[in-house]
Design an enzyme around this catalytic site. Sequence first.
Site, PDB file in Angstrom:
ATOM      1  N   HIS A 139      -2.413  11.867   7.591  1.00 43.18           N
ATOM      2  CA  HIS A 139      -1.486  10.783   7.236  1.00 43.18           C
ATOM      3  C   HIS A 139      -1.382   9.779   8.372  1.00 43.18           C
ATOM      4  O   HIS A 139      -1.282  10.170   9.533  1.00 43.18           O
ATOM      5  CB  HIS A 139      -0.065  11.318   7.012  1.00 43.18           C
ATOM      6  CG  HIS A 139       0.095  12.163   5.800  1.00 43.18           C
ATOM      7  ND1 HIS A 139       1.318  12.541   5.297  1.00 43.18           N
ATOM      8  CD2 HIS A 139      -0.816  12.708   4.965  1.00 43.18           C
ATOM      9  CE1 HIS A 139       1.151  13.272   4.219  1.00 43.18           C
ATOM     10  NE2 HIS A 139      -0.136  13.400   4.004  1.00 43.18           N
ATOM     11  N   GLU A 155       1.640   3.625   4.114  1.00 40.19           N
ATOM     12  CA  GLU A 155       1.228   4.997   4.428  1.00 40.19           C
ATOM     13  C   GLU A 155      -0.163   5.238   3.851  1.00 40.19           C
ATOM     14  O   GLU A 155      -0.394   4.987   2.658  1.00 40.19           O
ATOM     15  CB  GLU A 155       2.201   6.021   3.843  1.00 40.19           C
ATOM     16  CG  GLU A 155       1.806   7.429   4.285  1.00 40.19           C
ATOM     17  CD  GLU A 155       2.505   8.549   3.530  1.00 40.19           C
ATOM     18  OE1 GLU A 155       3.146   9.370   4.170  1.00 40.19           O
ATOM     19  OE2 GLU A 155       2.393   8.591   2.291  1.00 40.19           O
ATOM     20  N   VAL A 195       3.294   1.643  -5.217  1.00 41.65           N
ATOM     21  CA  VAL A 195       4.507   1.242  -4.508  1.00 41.65           C
ATOM     22  C   VAL A 195       5.595   2.118  -5.105  1.00 41.65           C
ATOM     23  O   VAL A 195       5.672   2.262  -6.331  1.00 41.65           O
ATOM     24  CB  VAL A 195       4.813  -0.262  -4.729  1.00 41.65           C
ATOM     25  CG1 VAL A 195       6.168  -0.612  -4.146  1.00 41.65           C
ATOM     26  CG2 VAL A 195       3.743  -1.119  -4.078  1.00 41.65           C
ATOM     27  N   GLU A 215     -14.654   9.009  -2.324  1.00 44.36           N
ATOM     28  CA  GLU A 215     -14.803   9.420  -3.720  1.00 44.36           C
ATOM     29  C   GLU A 215     -13.872   8.656  -4.632  1.00 44.36           C
ATOM     30  O   GLU A 215     -14.214   8.301  -5.745  1.00 44.36           O
ATOM     31  CB  GLU A 215     -14.463  10.919  -3.842  1.00 44.36           C
ATOM     32  CG  GLU A 215     -15.551  11.848  -3.345  1.00 44.36           C
ATOM     33  CD  GLU A 215     -16.777  11.843  -4.248  1.00 44.36           C
ATOM     34  OE1 GLU A 215     -16.628  11.586  -5.459  1.00 44.36           O
ATOM     35  OE2 GLU A 215     -17.876  12.086  -3.725  1.00 44.36           O
TER      36      GLU A 215
END
Length: 209
Positions: A130, A149, A54, A48
């Site tokens: 994650h 990440e 950063v 979506e």
Amino acid sequence: LSPQEMRRLQQELQRFMLGYEFGLREIETKISILSDEFRHMHDYNPIEHVSSRVKSAESLFSKITRKGLPRDLDAIREHVRDVAGVRVTCSFVQDAYRIFDLLTQQEDVTVIEVKDYIREPKPNGYKSLHAIVEVPVFLSTGRQDVPVEVQLRTIAMDFWASLEHKIHYKYDGRVPADLVGQLRDAADTAQALDDRMQALHQELHGPHR
Ligand code: 0O2
């Protein structure tokens, strides 16, 4: 510090941040290719929304200070793995896992760590998948492996997390118990919605979509 030393440090910091910027771009490109190819092949888009950032130098230094580590770039390089972050918001829970698999199976992507807060939500109700992944970037000075990440979640999980983040920030982390309870209830409601939407979607398109 002398002006020359200040300039040198500033350049060093810029160079340091640039590496993460490049790593982020590599991952963003991979996600955007998956999204476009999926739309083309399956006439369906599992993604979506994608956002990325950063972390600012200020928040990096406050993070290592909180962790009681030396305030230098080596400490950040070694201990902070979410300097570069990409958040992928998917339509359905199944899509979050599908994008995760498609990304992490790529041969130049190395999985460093996975935290599955969808299967095991945080006590406050937070849910997301994650992963810390490492991706190579090729510079004039050679190859650099950059950690990024990646957070994958549904629209409902994202809605919940952004409100919780605002509440957490407003109360400076000391959220009143009654609000904590309401947030946990809201997380259950979000999950119920995700379950119903996925069931409806599968009824429409079959279990593999
Ligand atoms: P921001 O501003 O989003 O970058 P660490 O990364 O070492 O501090 P941990 O617990 O190992 O901590 O990392 P984890 O659990 O993988 O979570 C890191 C990120 O996930 C956070 O980054 C948030 O983006 C998100 N997150 C984790 N828990 C919660 C939560 O309870 N509520 C919300 N809204 N988001 C959460 P940052 O650096 O905290 O913030």
